[in-house]
Scaffold this motif. Sequence first.
Motif, PDB file in Angstrom:
ATOM      1  N   LEU A 144       0.866  -1.174   0.000  1.00 39.39           N
ATOM      2  CA  LEU A 144       0.000   0.000   0.000  1.00 39.39           C
ATOM      3  C   LEU A 144       0.905   1.228   0.000  1.00 39.39           C
ATOM      4  O   LEU A 144       1.630   1.478   0.963  1.00 39.39           O
ATOM      5  N   LYS A 145       0.888   1.946  -1.099  1.00 38.55           N
ATOM      6  CA  LYS A 145       1.738   3.120  -1.260  1.00 38.55           C
ATOM      7  C   LYS A 145       0.853   4.357  -1.324  1.00 38.55           C
ATOM      8  O   LYS A 145      -0.169   4.353  -1.995  1.00 38.55           O
ATOM      9  N   PRO A 189       5.502  12.002   0.092  1.00 40.69           N
ATOM     10  CA  PRO A 189       6.844  11.409  -0.024  1.00 40.69           C
ATOM     11  C   PRO A 189       6.962  10.157   0.854  1.00 40.69           C
ATOM     12  O   PRO A 189       6.522  10.161   2.006  1.00 40.69           O
ATOM     13  N   THR A 190       7.527   9.103   0.299  1.00 38.43           N
ATOM     14  CA  THR A 190       7.666   7.848   1.041  1.00 38.43           C
ATOM     15  C   THR A 190       8.871   7.906   1.959  1.00 38.43           C
ATOM     16  O   THR A 190       9.979   8.187   1.514  1.00 38.43           O
ATOM     17  N   LYS A 191       8.645   7.641   3.244  1.00 37.55           N
ATOM     18  CA  LYS A 191       9.738   7.583   4.220  1.00 37.55           C
ATOM     19  C   LYS A 191      10.474   6.255   4.076  1.00 37.55           C
ATOM     20  O   LYS A 191      11.673   6.214   3.935  1.00 37.55           O
ATOM     21  N   ARG A 192       9.713   5.168   4.143  1.00 37.03           N
ATOM     22  CA  ARG A 192      10.260   3.813   3.954  1.00 37.03           C
ATOM     23  C   ARG A 192       9.099   2.812   3.999  1.00 37.03           C
ATOM     24  O   ARG A 192       7.991   3.150   4.374  1.00 37.03           O
ATOM     25  N   ARG A 193       9.428   1.582   3.632  1.00 37.99           N
ATOM     26  CA  ARG A 193       8.447   0.497   3.665  1.00 37.99           C
ATOM     27  C   ARG A 193       8.458  -0.134   5.052  1.00 37.99           C
ATOM     28  O   ARG A 193       9.510  -0.345   5.646  1.00 37.99           O
ATOM     29  N   THR A 215       0.925   9.463   6.369  1.00 37.14           N
ATOM     30  CA  THR A 215       2.086   9.259   7.239  1.00 37.14           C
ATOM     31  C   THR A 215       3.373   9.160   6.434  1.00 37.14           C
ATOM     32  O   THR A 215       4.452   9.317   6.990  1.00 37.14           O
ATOM     33  N   GLY A 216       3.261   8.842   5.140  1.00 35.20           N
ATOM     34  CA  GLY A 216       4.442   8.703   4.302  1.00 35.20           C
ATOM     35  C   GLY A 216       5.026   7.295   4.293  1.00 35.20           C
ATOM     36  O   GLY A 216       6.001   7.040   3.597  1.00 35.20           O
ATOM     37  N   TYR A 217       4.444   6.378   5.031  1.00 34.57           N
ATOM     38  CA  TYR A 217       4.956   5.006   5.047  1.00 34.57           C
ATOM     39  C   TYR A 217       4.282   4.160   3.986  1.00 34.57           C
ATOM     40  O   TYR A 217       3.078   4.242   3.793  1.00 34.57           O
ATOM     41  N   SER A 267       4.158   6.284  15.673  1.00 39.40           N
ATOM     42  CA  SER A 267       5.154   7.198  16.219  1.00 39.40           C
ATOM     43  C   SER A 267       6.484   6.495  16.541  1.00 39.40           C
ATOM     44  O   SER A 267       7.512   7.145  16.659  1.00 39.40           O
ATOM     45  N   GLN A 268       6.469   5.165  16.667  1.00 39.77           N
ATOM     46  CA  GLN A 268       7.689   4.401  16.937  1.00 39.77           C
ATOM     47  C   GLN A 268       8.489   4.059  15.679  1.00 39.77           C
ATOM     48  O   GLN A 268       9.611   3.582  15.778  1.00 39.77           O
ATOM     49  N   LEU A 269       7.886   4.264  14.524  1.00 39.37           N
ATOM     50  CA  LEU A 269       8.551   3.838  13.294  1.00 39.37           C
ATOM     51  C   LEU A 269       9.715   4.695  12.947  1.00 39.37           C
ATOM     52  O   LEU A 269      10.189   5.514  12.863  1.00 39.37           O
TER      53      LEU A 269
END
Length: 168
Positions: free
Chosen positions: A16-17, A22-26, A59-61, A166-168
């Motif tokens: 799910l993108k 902007p993508t932070k990370r997967r 969230t960008g994830y 918030s922990q990611l």
Amino acid sequence: SITFESNSIYRNYVLLKQLNTPTKRRVPLIMLNPGSFKDIKGFARDFTLRKVREAFHNTGYEIEVLNIFNRAEPNQKKLLALPPHQQNNNNPLFQRLQSYPKHSKVILQWGKVNNHIQPQIESILSFLHQHQLHPIGLKNQDGSYRHPRSWIQPSLINQFRKEIISQL
């Protein structure tokens, strides 16, 4: 956007993108098994994936949804009544988890599970520990990981964002 690998019976993963973010990370998210989503038509009907998408909105994830079992079956009792070789068919769970760097967080949200599934859960937790991946997830009062379909109230999605994202 959505990317997935599936046939009419098994679904191996869903990515799910978020568009226009902007993508932070997967980030991997492990649940029990695919429900009603086996093809693109089923995506709109899959309540669980809608709740996951809602929780991660803006969230960008990029979320990689993986499952303990890759058999697409919305009824847990029916899933567990199947022979083990039909519950899982070349499930890429461990292979895909190996692609994440050490110390990555892995979200676990498989819900309350039948005792017969405990060996699979122990295997996953052991794998995460051996590969220095850190399990996190919103929990029920009994300590089990809360399934996203229980996030009906907006306050639970907010709790997930506050305590887990918030922990990611």
